[in-house]
Design a protein around this motif. Sequence first.
Motif, PDB file in Angstrom:
ATOM      1  N   ARG A   1      -0.460   9.510   0.781  1.00 37.97           N
ATOM      2  CA  ARG A   1       0.826  10.167   0.913  1.00 37.97           C
ATOM      3  C   ARG A   1       1.277  10.889  -0.351  1.00 37.97           C
ATOM      4  O   ARG A   1       1.980  11.888  -0.297  1.00 37.97           O
TER       5      ARG A   1
ATOM      6  N   GLN B   1      -4.978   1.580   3.323  1.00 31.24           N
ATOM      7  CA  GLN B   1      -4.559   0.250   2.892  1.00 31.24           C
ATOM      8  C   GLN B   1      -5.717  -0.680   2.557  1.00 31.24           C
ATOM      9  O   GLN B   1      -5.645  -1.419   1.586  1.00 31.24           O
TER      10      GLN B   1
ATOM     11  N   LYS C   1       3.555  14.005   7.340  1.00 28.44           N
ATOM     12  CA  LYS C   1       3.385  13.853   5.891  1.00 28.44           C
ATOM     13  C   LYS C   1       2.726  15.079   5.266  1.00 28.44           C
ATOM     14  O   LYS C   1       2.666  15.199   4.046  1.00 28.44           O
TER      15      LYS C   1
ATOM     16  N   ILE D   1      -0.414   4.443   9.884  1.00 29.89           N
ATOM     17  CA  ILE D   1       0.398   4.128   8.696  1.00 29.89           C
ATOM     18  C   ILE D   1      -0.467   3.626   7.537  1.00 29.89           C
ATOM     19  O   ILE D   1      -0.210   3.934   6.377  1.00 29.89           O
ATOM     20  N   GLN D   2      -1.550   2.895   7.859  1.00 32.14           N
ATOM     21  CA  GLN D   2      -2.422   2.396   6.786  1.00 32.14           C
ATOM     22  C   GLN D   2      -3.075   3.551   6.030  1.00 32.14           C
ATOM     23  O   GLN D   2      -3.346   3.456   4.847  1.00 32.14           O
TER      24      GLN D   2
ATOM     25  N   SER E   1       0.812  -1.226   0.000  1.00 33.52           N
ATOM     26  CA  SER E   1       0.000   0.000   0.000  1.00 33.52           C
ATOM     27  C   SER E   1       0.836   1.262   0.000  1.00 33.52           C
ATOM     28  O   SER E   1       0.443   2.266   0.577  1.00 33.52           O
ATOM     29  N   GLY E   2       1.981   1.228  -0.636  1.00 31.56           N
ATOM     30  CA  GLY E   2       2.780   2.440  -0.727  1.00 31.56           C
ATOM     31  C   GLY E   2       3.782   2.590   0.401  1.00 31.56           C
ATOM     32  O   GLY E   2       4.478   3.596   0.485  1.00 31.56           O
ATOM     33  N   LYS E   3       3.859   1.588   1.290  1.00 34.08           N
ATOM     34  CA  LYS E   3       4.884   1.658   2.333  1.00 34.08           C
ATOM     35  C   LYS E   3       6.272   1.494   1.696  1.00 34.08           C
ATOM     36  O   LYS E   3       7.259   1.971   2.218  1.00 34.08           O
TER      37      LYS E   3
ATOM     38  N   LEU F   1      -1.816   6.800   5.879  1.00 42.73           N
ATOM     39  CA  LEU F   1      -0.751   7.545   5.184  1.00 42.73           C
ATOM     40  C   LEU F   1      -0.382   6.865   3.874  1.00 42.73           C
ATOM     41  O   LEU F   1      -0.149   7.524   2.864  1.00 42.73           O
ATOM     42  N   ALA F   2      -0.361   5.529   3.886  1.00 39.63           N
ATOM     43  CA  ALA F   2      -0.006   4.780   2.690  1.00 39.63           C
ATOM     44  C   ALA F   2      -0.970   5.088   1.553  1.00 39.63           C
ATOM     45  O   ALA F   2      -0.588   5.067   0.390  1.00 39.63           O
TER      46      ALA F   2
END
Lengths: 263, 327
Positions: free
Chosen positions: B283, B257, B302, B276-277, B139-141, B279-280
């Motif tokens: 972002r 995510q 972010k 984090i899910q 998911s972009g992490k 932000l992914a």
Amino acid sequence: MKIIVLLKRVPDTEAKILINQDGNGIREDGVKFIINTYDEYGIEEGLRLKEKVGGDSKVTAVCAGPEESTEVIRTALAMGVDDAVHICDPALAKPSPFTIAEVLAKAISEEGFDIIFCGKQGIDDDMAQTQSILAEKLDIPQVNNATVFELADDLSKAVLNRRIEGGDEKVEASLPVIISCEKGLNDPRYASLPGIMKAKKKEIRVKNLADLGFNEAPSSGRSRVLKWLPMPKGGECKMVEAEETVDAVKELARLLREEAKVV
Amino acid sequence: MGKDVLVFGEIRNGELKKVVKELIAAAAVITGETGGAVDAVLVGAGAEKEASGISGYGLRKIAVVDDDAVADYSSEGYAAVLASLVGEEGYGYVLMGATSMGRDLGPRAAARVDGVMFSDCVEVRIDGGALVARRPVYSGKLFVELTPEGDGPVFISIRPNNIAPAGESGGSSEIAAKPSGVDRAAIRAIVSEIIPLAGGRPDVTEADVIVSGGRAMKEESNFRMLEKLADLFGGAVGASRAAVDAGYAEQPIQVGQTGKVVNPKLYIACGISGAIQHLAGMRTSKVIVAINKDASAPIFEKAHYGIVGDLFEVVPILTEELEKMLQ
């Protein structure tokens, strides 16, 4: 009715994902692994279908993945899945969706199937390809991103909603069919304690590539990962402050127009 | 491998998707190296009408395929059309949008012609004579860069809003109608109806402006406030997973995510702490504004602009100020 549910073992959504030392994958130490979130909707839908159709209906989980996948397979069995096939072979260490689809197609054909459920994508590599390649290999229709699933009373066709931009498509598909599941299709059940006890006695048939009739990983060598890159750092955040909120917000509006030029 | 590129000109509701011009630009990057030509294919109702809209955008020819069997989208019918074009013309690359249609169609068509597919790419370039596609994973992490190997055609789906669209380059493209060769009776999954989401706002994956709310929205009715702000821009309203799980917002607008990945020009996060899910999923937005009571919320790491404050106070003032500006 023969129902297949596909499983993938993936890192937890809350896991911090870092590139490993060799720079060719992720660091797995300390990462918790779970059943792919979207696959859980597939398991639940498969179990509900079995409960509805009754008779000698059976739900079989099929999972291609490393030895450690046994844990997520046991979880699926504890949720109520009847038995499982675990495709496990060192040659499948970093498989492409084409390789996995071909291997799954063989294993599923050996099991027999009327309906296949899986997640709309793995939340690890996010490709969302395997199910559609599998549909092509098995020569059956596909319905991706299902949010509603119903089976006609004569069991001949499925009526579904599939999520698209700005709405849903209503789709009618003849059986056999593969359905990939979107969040919202159902609320997956938790494994019950009796379920967990029963799962220990359920059969997991482990198969390697040779068992499935392959000399080597099929459809491999079509692409290569050149490198892994970390998530870029965010820029510096400009904190807009003022004694009165109204002044800070006015300043923010001005910055959005004059500096960021988005208004 | 073929050196020509085929662009799939996705049509929804009779209109060509915005991403198609972005695909044409990406295709030009490839042919800049291979020396090949860029063609497009438009399939389904509206194809003929829409073809003129991209004629002269650097395309050599545009195939228009619109008969009964493919008037509406089906993965089987459209995959057959792409496969036959790839077979006849020997395309080395097929580009499509990473939309619900492109993601459904691409892998099936790629499998039919023994190709390979790179999904959801955000960048396509040529490096040392080889194609390199960059795509997010987890998911972009993280991101990976992939390159094709072997001789099969390479299918690439590209996320909307990532590449500057192609412009008119003068001249015109050869437009030719082509039969689909598809037997309608052989299609086993048929779309009978399209059910639009309530609200009439654009999808979060397609909007230029998104105003998102988190758990701090407290209740469903408070999202009206975000809608008012979004409507100033013809934008969309989004929500964090926490807001969706709490029942304040519907799942189709979830960003993150287990929701959608978005990259609008402007993303305003209201009362979203920034797990984090989440932000992914947002972002890569061009400009991110965070409004949060908690100055230590990770969303500020972010964001480009931040206000520490109560969203119920900030959002109405911001709406009023921006409304004045836009008048």
